[in-house]
Design an enzyme around this catalytic site. Sequence first.
Site, PDB file in Angstrom:
ATOM      1  CB  VAL A  59      -0.989   0.030   1.183  1.00  0.00           C
ATOM      2  CG1 VAL A  59      -1.961  -1.130   1.102  1.00  0.00           C
ATOM      3  CG2 VAL A  59      -0.269   0.054   2.527  1.00  0.00           C
ATOM      4  CB  SER A 139      -5.170   3.982  16.334  1.00  0.00           C
ATOM      5  OG  SER A 139      -4.786   3.650  17.655  1.00  0.00           O
ATOM      6  CE1 TYR A 152      -0.624   1.987  14.551  1.00  0.00           C
ATOM      7  CE2 TYR A 152      -1.335   2.959  16.631  1.00  0.00           C
ATOM      8  CZ  TYR A 152      -1.580   2.140  15.549  1.00  0.00           C
ATOM      9  OH  TYR A 152      -2.781   1.468  15.461  1.00  0.00           O
ATOM     10  CB  ALA A 154       2.594  11.212  13.750  1.00  0.00           C
ATOM     11  CB  SER A 155       0.934   7.044  10.873  1.00  0.00           C
ATOM     12  OG  SER A 155       0.554   6.040  11.803  1.00  0.00           O
ATOM     13  CE  LYS A 156      -3.199   3.094  12.156  1.00  0.00           C
ATOM     14  NZ  LYS A 156      -3.872   2.432  11.018  1.00  0.00           N
ATOM     15  CB  ILE A 184      -8.151  -5.152  18.132  1.00  0.00           C
ATOM     16  CG1 ILE A 184      -9.007  -3.880  18.154  1.00  0.00           C
ATOM     17  CG2 ILE A 184      -8.909  -6.317  17.479  1.00  0.00           C
ATOM     18  CD1 ILE A 184     -10.288  -3.986  18.958  1.00  0.00           C
TER      19      ILE A 184
END
Length: 245
Positions: A59, A139, A152, A154-156, A184
């Site tokens: 992706v 998230s 992580y 920052a990306s979400k 999860i």
Amino acid sequence: MSARVLVTGAYRGIGAACALAFAATGARVALADIRKPDETAISAVQAGATETLTLACDVSDEGSVAAIGEVVQQTFGGLDIVVHCAGVIHEAALLETPVADFDRVIAINLRGSFLVGKMALGLMGGTAEEPARLIMIASDMAYYGRETFSPYVASKHGVLGLVRSWAKEFAPRVLVNAICPGPIDTEMLGAANMSAEWRARELAIPLARFGKPEEIAELAWFLAGSGGRYFTGQGIGSNGGSIMP
């Protein structure tokens, strides 16, 4: 007519659960993943789906995403529902995080969301009466942040920005939303990706348990169905109470 569905990260965890949920409705389901084909996951989807495509996709790579878009267009003639689940997590103190690790997380989680979303929105029809649905997996950390997870987070957080912008740009013919899971029970929360300390902290929430991938899939199915017709631009928590915005 059977719904035309694309799920990324489709061989494990939330992606596999989502693919199975839509297959159970008789949808035509395209499974995209960077991993080698998982015959167990594919067979389970094939048992319910009207038609199944299995697609290799990185992706973070523009050409790879464009290639699966071409196959989907040629085979399905477009898309009605996309659930973008592909992603990675990374835990490390900031001062011990190489730039290369930051770049990798951003490339897969944020650039990947941009590329998949752009491709998908180009293949979606949809009308105000029968809108298409784009569902991104963000998230709960995108809301509250967490030390030692800054790339992580920052990306979400960026994924939520894409969702809100696209929801306005493509309304009313496409409804764009994010699911913001809490902890999860998938490989991403396994020992290889997260320390024992942080796994324990994930359980310090009101429901005191990890959620199940199937519970996220049920929310995706709701957003894609008639019950989700008045949702767009939202980040919806299925999180056991980890965050209460």
